[in-house]
Design a protein around this motif. Structure first.
Motif, PDB file in Angstrom:
ATOM      1  N   LEU A  21       3.689   3.681  -5.639  1.00 47.66           N
ATOM      2  CA  LEU A  21       2.273   3.978  -5.459  1.00 47.66           C
ATOM      3  C   LEU A  21       1.489   3.838  -6.755  1.00 47.66           C
ATOM      4  O   LEU A  21       0.288   3.561  -6.731  1.00 47.66           O
TER       5      LEU A  21
ATOM      6  N   VAL B 237      -0.676  -3.143  -7.041  1.00 41.22           N
ATOM      7  CA  VAL B 237      -0.657  -3.263  -5.588  1.00 41.22           C
ATOM      8  C   VAL B 237       0.388  -4.249  -5.093  1.00 41.22           C
ATOM      9  O   VAL B 237       1.031  -4.029  -4.058  1.00 41.22           O
TER      10      VAL B 237
ATOM     11  N   LEU C 161       3.797  -3.335  -3.579  1.00 41.62           N
ATOM     12  CA  LEU C 161       3.941  -2.805  -2.226  1.00 41.62           C
ATOM     13  C   LEU C 161       4.384  -3.877  -1.242  1.00 41.62           C
ATOM     14  O   LEU C 161       4.857  -3.574  -0.152  1.00 41.62           O
TER      15      LEU C 161
ATOM     16  N   LEU D  52       6.838   9.191   0.213  1.00 46.70           N
ATOM     17  CA  LEU D  52       5.417   9.483   0.021  1.00 46.70           C
ATOM     18  C   LEU D  52       5.004  10.738   0.779  1.00 46.70           C
ATOM     19  O   LEU D  52       4.161  11.498   0.315  1.00 46.70           O
TER      20      LEU D  52
ATOM     21  N   VAL E 289      -0.064  12.883  -2.619  1.00 47.98           N
ATOM     22  CA  VAL E 289      -0.588  11.595  -3.078  1.00 47.98           C
ATOM     23  C   VAL E 289      -1.680  11.772  -4.130  1.00 47.98           C
ATOM     24  O   VAL E 289      -1.753  11.019  -5.100  1.00 47.98           O
TER      25      VAL E 289
ATOM     26  N   LYS F 253      -6.242   0.810  -4.516  1.00 52.45           N
ATOM     27  CA  LYS F 253      -4.798   0.939  -4.353  1.00 52.45           C
ATOM     28  C   LYS F 253      -4.475   1.868  -3.179  1.00 52.45           C
ATOM     29  O   LYS F 253      -3.536   1.611  -2.414  1.00 52.45           O
ATOM     30  N   LYS F 254      -5.255   2.924  -3.031  1.00 50.80           N
ATOM     31  CA  LYS F 254      -5.008   3.851  -1.927  1.00 50.80           C
ATOM     32  C   LYS F 254      -5.179   3.149  -0.584  1.00 50.80           C
ATOM     33  O   LYS F 254      -4.399   3.357   0.349  1.00 50.80           O
TER      34      LYS F 254
ATOM     35  N   VAL G 260      -2.091   1.099   0.002  1.00 45.23           N
ATOM     36  CA  VAL G 260      -0.969   1.959   0.388  1.00 45.23           C
ATOM     37  C   VAL G 260      -1.089   2.361   1.853  1.00 45.23           C
ATOM     38  O   VAL G 260      -0.118   2.307   2.614  1.00 45.23           O
TER      39      VAL G 260
ATOM     40  N   LYS H 205      -0.178  -0.375   4.123  1.00 45.41           N
ATOM     41  CA  LYS H 205       1.276  -0.514   4.196  1.00 45.41           C
ATOM     42  C   LYS H 205       1.880   0.583   5.086  1.00 45.41           C
ATOM     43  O   LYS H 205       2.818   0.330   5.858  1.00 45.41           O
TER      44      LYS H 205
END
Length: 1148
Positions: free
Chosen positions: A608, A612, A615, A630, A635, A644-645, A648, A651
């Motif tokens: 995380l 990026v 991932l 996670l 987080v 980036k969040k 994530v 994903k």
């Protein structure tokens, strides 16, 4: 031998693609069962292998070992399939499985030369919420048919204590056995009683129904008649907390003899003391059934009915005892003593306070407050400041043994009582140690005047228990006195806990008696940890330092980089255990180090904080460990950028195959569920999953309005219209009722007013609950509109003024009182409730103004106000004008410390507070001590340059960490920066610990100073300091400096700062936000980066050896190479390989 051959054949074929989970499970369990009842000789496997070789079926111990390991690994990540496999086991296999899981004390399971590391395997099993759910469900389904009931109860107890609230859902309660042996039923009931507070209201009601059904079956039906009750004394004992679910009519049917018998049981009162969800209606039924009234007989205080029941056996029922008729003072005082536990109740505090007030009036009949103070228990909290002020110092001294046990004091009350007590006693260690919570009312100056040796003793005793309630000024006063002592050895190292955080960096420099062992009892700021880790690393091993916990805050990226690979991997657990103490920059450094050291075993949550693109390699079999890791991590602690969040969460959605199907997905998501986008919740979450996720959603700290709205719609879909909700459903939905419409809220308030009041006090932020608060206000107002006596003041005719009961019930909803209604409040009501009103965040300026005028009316002229009056005002003080502030007596820094906590002062008001303090205390800026500076807090932001430069450096240095938290203007920060240079040297010489210490003061650096900092120091600016650097100065940073800011600092760069940056600087900022490696960039290696379109191998997050061996063996098997091995080599191969394996516990 034939059965054994079949078993081994199945074991050979343990690849999930070739056999079913059921066959694999049965094979492994049959082997274990065979081994338990047959001699397993050294050559058994060799003979088996030779037999299969003759049949042209060849395998090695290595392939067998890897097959078993891979199979068990897959089961951990596929709990649904595990449930299916369990369901197909026969009774013998099920017994073997449960024995291995819950009864086996072995660390290893041996199958000939093959050894399973069973200890680590079991640990992994019980760490998985999905596997635990499977074990819970299969235990309910099969255990009571296959094992002793008592064993099954023990298994359920173990599983439920891990996560009762997730597994014990109302629909599951129907699967509980309807027929149980008496001992097993009692034990299982005890388990459910222990878990009462961990389960939902609907589950509690369902469990009560299950217990009632079994208890009713055991009731002697031959004795049954309509007026009799199945609720015996024994059944009351078994029900315990679940008694609160008895219908009122059932309570009234219970035999009085049974009640008396129940109360006579050991610990029966202790059970009644736990009924925190007791309601007035239920309490009234219980008291009515016992026909209790107050009496005094034979000098024995009892609450009497036909057969005496002592008052002390009533538990929390006593909180609703309201029969005051003919009660004498002694009984009233006895009841008050019992009512000290009533603050445990989840609601109805207004009713309790009213009852205490009535009892207090009876207790004081023909007595003075001075005479009976020590016998009033915590009812003294209901006394007004005027009543407390009237007490004599001797009375407070004589009652201290009672007063020090009381909780719930207002700040003004402890100030009054502390002053009274200390005016009778000297401020000595023994006397202070007797004060309990009242110690927080001791003035800062009184602490500072204490003997340093005695003060050092006090902070290790009474004060340490109440340190969170001490103001920063009080803490600073205590520490300055201790640290300034010349005749006291090692004063700084003796300071423990949270107090140590307040020691300044310069004061740490003066002490040299540190070692790693003394650090274990201390809390550290990051600046302290950076200095102490570097200092202690000269004489202590890294393991000793990391094991202290708090010192991990001081581990720099350079230290992490310099760690040897083996040392890092074997001691990473210290960092993972203390993840909450690490900065996002430190976590980023750990991630890069782990990637370099062992990218195939990197804990998935560390991905995380990497760029990026990393991932992209999470897919297929890697998804479950990624989500699981996670889900167990907060987080927000990792502080990912929005970009980036989003990646994530995308994903996460891919790994879930685009939906949250059921409770197993909820288990897997864990904390991640708090971050899922609203559209995903709306379109992709099943109602079954929603039912399981409700508790987890209630734990989320920062749900957006859009997320809450989607959750509301799901709840409406799940539970139907609010007009059909039960009390239990309303309680379970809890804070999400704030999202309902006004009409829906009105329906709930009419049905369940008490529950709505209870929930309203927990909803945050207040801004999201306006409709709920308005509903609460209307509900309370309507309920009491006709019960308040009319006011006779001419200007208040037709106006209903607030009562104490209403103010207590309303809490934040008091904001809806009109100015006229507040104006008509009577003096006593205001005096009793001023501190509650002062905490209401929504009062506007007109409301605050009328409350200020009410204070002047009740307390007299401003010049006569005591410090405790001013402190009790809270936000009401914001209505004071500059001239009014000048009239107040502000000589105490403790008064200023409370005023400075308000963030809405105008600059002119703040200047008036500062001027009044200096004038009333007879000080100038040059005579202020460090605790004065700390107490002034945000008021310091109105200082001019001359005033700032008048502060003594030694006092500034002691307070600099607190000053570094202030959000002052740039000119003020520049002056503070100059003061910091007088303490720490020129700005360009500052190191990481100094930058952390000074906080926002770094926002006062000029262009030349800022660009002179080494790029490796950039992460050590406090994030709040970054946002306080003016844009025209921030732009002087080089691209290299910006790239090294670290993720957290980069996220604090403001829009105005960005506008000043070049394209190159913006690119560097993006690198910092992404967590890119800026020292020695390293692209993802092929070891963890399979070609596009190729799925990573199972276990790719496991140790390289395991993953590699699995792939090699599988590949060799596919090529048919194993069939060419000579059977005589099997045993030799096993010996050479030293077969020993188990599931890797990993790092997640």
């Amino acid at each position: 031998m034939p059965r054994l051959l079949k078993i081994c054949f199945l074991l050979i074929l343990m690849s999930p693609a070739e056999t079913t989970h059921s066959q694999n499970s049965e094979a492994l369990l049959d082997v274990l069962h065979f081994q338990s009842s047959n001699a397993w000789t050294a050559d058994t496997l060799t003979k088996v292998m030779a037999y299969f070789h003759a049949q042209d079926v060849v395998f090695t111990l290595s392939s067998l070992q890897m097959s078993i390991q891979s199979y068990l690994q897959n089961l951990l990540y596929q709990p649904r399939q595990l449930l299916s496999a369990f369901q197909q086991l026969d009774q013998q296999q099920f017994q073997t499985a449960m024995k291995c899981l819950f009864n086996s004390r072995k660390d290893r399971l041996e199958v000939g030369n093959v050894v399973l590391d069973w200890k680590n395997t079991r640990e992994r099993i019980f760490q998985s919420s999905g596997v635990n759910r499977t074990l819970f469900l299969i235990t309910l389904e099969k255990c009571f048919l296959a094992l002793r009931a008592m064993d099954c109860v023990a298994i359920l107890s173990q599983i439920l204590h891990m996560s009762a609230v997730n597994y014990l859902q109302p629909d599951v309660i129907g699967s509980l056995p309807k027929v149980l042996q008496e001992d097993a039923f009692r034990n299982l009931s005890t388990v459910f009683k222990d878990l009462y507070d961990k389960t939902s209201a609907n589950t509690q009601k369902a469990l009560y129904g299950w217990m009632r059904e079994i208890l009713q079956k055991s009731y002697n039906t031959s004795e049954f008649n309509e007026s009799a009750s199945w609720v015996s004394a024994e059944n009351l004992w078994i029900l315990g907390r679940y008694m609160v679910h008895l219908p009122l009519e059932e309570i009234l049917k219970i035999s009085l003899n049974e009640i008396r018998l129940f109360i006579s049981y050991d610990n029966a009162t202790k059970q009644l003391d736990t009924f925190v969800d007791l309601t007035p209606a239920m309490a009234a039924a219980g008291l009515q059934k016992q026909n209790i009234r107050g009496s005094r007989q034979r000098n024995d205080l009892t609450l009497e009915h036909k057969q005496d029941i002592p008052y002390f056996t009533l538990g929390l029922l006593v909180c609703f005892y309201d029969d005051m008729e003919q009660m004498d003072a002694a009984v009233a005082r006895a009841l008050l003593h019992q009512m000290i536990k009533c603050n445990q109740l989840r609601g109805f505090q207004a009713e309790v306070q009213k009852l205490k007030s009535q009892l207090l009036n009876i207790a004081m009949q023909n007595q003075t407050l001075n005479d009976i103070l020590g016998s009033l228990s915590d009812a003294v909290v209901g006394l007004t400041s005027g009543q407390l002020e009237s007490l004599s110092p001797e009375a407070v001294h004589n009652a201290i043994a009672t007063l020090n046990q009381v909780s719930g004091w207002a700040k003004s009350q402890v100030m009054i009582l502390s002053s009274k007590y200390l005016s009778y006693e000297k401020v000595l260690f023994y006397n202070v140690s007797q004060m309990g919570a009242l110690v927080t009312g001791i003035s800062t100056q009184s602490f500072y005047r204490m003997n340093p040796k005695e003060l050092s003793q006090v902070i290790r005793g009474t004060i340490s228990q109440h340190s969170p309630d001490l103001s920063p000024a009080q803490q600073q006063g205590i520490l300055r006195k201790i640290a300034s002592s010349r005749d006291f050895s090692s004063p700084v190292t003796d300071i423990q806990g949270a107090f140590f955080r307040e020691i300044s960096l310069p004061d740490l420099w003066k002490e040299n008696g540190y070692n790693s062992s003394v650090m274990k009892e201390k809390e550290l700021r990051r600046s302290q940890a950076l200095y102490l880790y570097k200092l202690l690393s000269k004489k202590s091993s890294p393991v000793d330092l990391l094991s202290t916990g708090q010192l991990v805050k001081g581990v720099t990226c350079q230290l992490i980089e310099s760690m040897g690979t083996d040392f890092f991997l074997s001691h990473f657990k210290f960092f993972e255990k203390n993840l909450h103490l690490l900065s996002p920059y430190q976590v980023n450094c750990l991630a890069w180090k782990f990637w370099k050291a062992s990218n195939t075993s990197i804990p998935p949550f560390l991905l995380l904080v990497l760029p990026v693109e990393y991932l992209e390699y999470v897919s297929g079999p890697l998804c479950v460990p990624f989500l699981e890791s996670l889900g167990k991590t907060e987080v927000d602690l990792l502080n990912p950028s929005l970009h980036k969040k989003d990646a994530v969460l995308q994903k996460v959605q891919e790994c879930l195959n685009g939906s949250i199907a059921d409770e197993y997905d909820v288990d897997l998501l864990g904390n991640l569920i708090c971050h899922l986008p609203p559209t995903f919740l709306h379109d992709r979450m099943s109602l079954k999953a929603m039912a399981a996720a409700l508790h987890q959603f209630k734990l989320c700290q920062q749900l957006s309005h859009e997320q809450k709205t989607e959750i509301k719609y799901k709840l409406l879909e799940l539970y139907g219209s609010p007009k059909n909700w039960t009390a239990e459903t309303t309680l379970d939905i809890g804070p999400f009722i704030a999202q309902l419409s006004k009409g829906e809220l009105n329906v709930l308030a009419e049905k369940f007013q008490d529950i709505i009041l209870q929930i309203a006090k927990t909803v945050r932020p207040i801004s999201s609950a306006k409709e709920l608060l308005a509903t609460v206000f209307e509900s309370v107002s309507n309920a009491t509109a006709n019960t308040e006596p009319p006011l006779i003041r001419p200007d208040c005719l037709g106006t209903r003024a607030p009562s104490s009961d209403e103010i207590i019930k309303l809490a934040e909803a008091n904001v809806y009182w009109s100015v006229q209604e507040l104006k008509c409040m009577d003096a006593r009501t205001f005096d009793k409730n001023v501190e509650r009103l002062g905490t209401v965040s929504g009062f506007n300026s007109s409301q605050l103004m009328v409350l200020k005028e009410k204070a002047k009316q009740v307390w007299g002229s401003l010049s006569s106000w005591k410090s405790y009056h001013i402190v009790s005002l809270g936000r009401i003080a914001l209505a004071l004008t500059e001239d009014e502030i000048e009239e107040l007596d502000l000589h105490l820094i403790d008064t200023i410390s409370v005023l400075s906590q308000q963030t809405e002062w105008t600059p002119t008001q703040a200047r008036s507070i500062l001027h009044s303090f200096l004038e009333d205390s007879g000080q100038t800026m040059s005579t202020l001590k460090s605790f004065d500076l700390v107490g002034l807090g945000a008021i310091l932001c109105v200082l001019n340059s001359t005033e700032i430069m008048s502060i003594r450096s030694v006092e500034f240095s002691a307070a600099v960490a607190r000053i570094g938290l202030l959000l002052c203007s740039t000119p003020v920060l520049r002056q503070f920066k100059k003061m910091a240079e007088s303490v720490f040297g020129t700005a360009t010489s500052w190191n990481g610990s100094v930058l952390q210490e000074i906080g926002t003061i770094a926002g006062g650096l000029n262009e030349d100073e800022l660009k002179a900092f080494d790029k490796n120091l950039m992460p050590y600016f406090q994030p709040i300091a970054i946002s306080h650097i003016p844009g025209e100065i921030f732009q002087t940073l080089s691209p290299e400096q910006i790239a090294n800011l670290g993720p957290e600092n980069a996220a604090m760069v403001t829009g105005s700062q960005r506008k000043h940056l070049t394209v190159s600087q913006l690119q560097s900022l993006q690198l910092a936000l992404d967590g890119a490696r800026t020292s020695t960039p390293e692209a993802p290696s092929t070891a963890c980066a399979p070609p596009v379109g190729q799925t990573p191998a199972p276990g790719a997050f496991e140790r390289d050896e395991t993953s590699f061996l699995y792939q090699v063996i599988k590949k060799a098997d596919m090529q048919g190479s194993l069939s060419e091995l000579d059977p005589t080599t099997y045993q030799t191969t096993a010996e050479r390989e030293g077969i020993h394996f188990g599931l890797d516990t990993g790092h997640s």
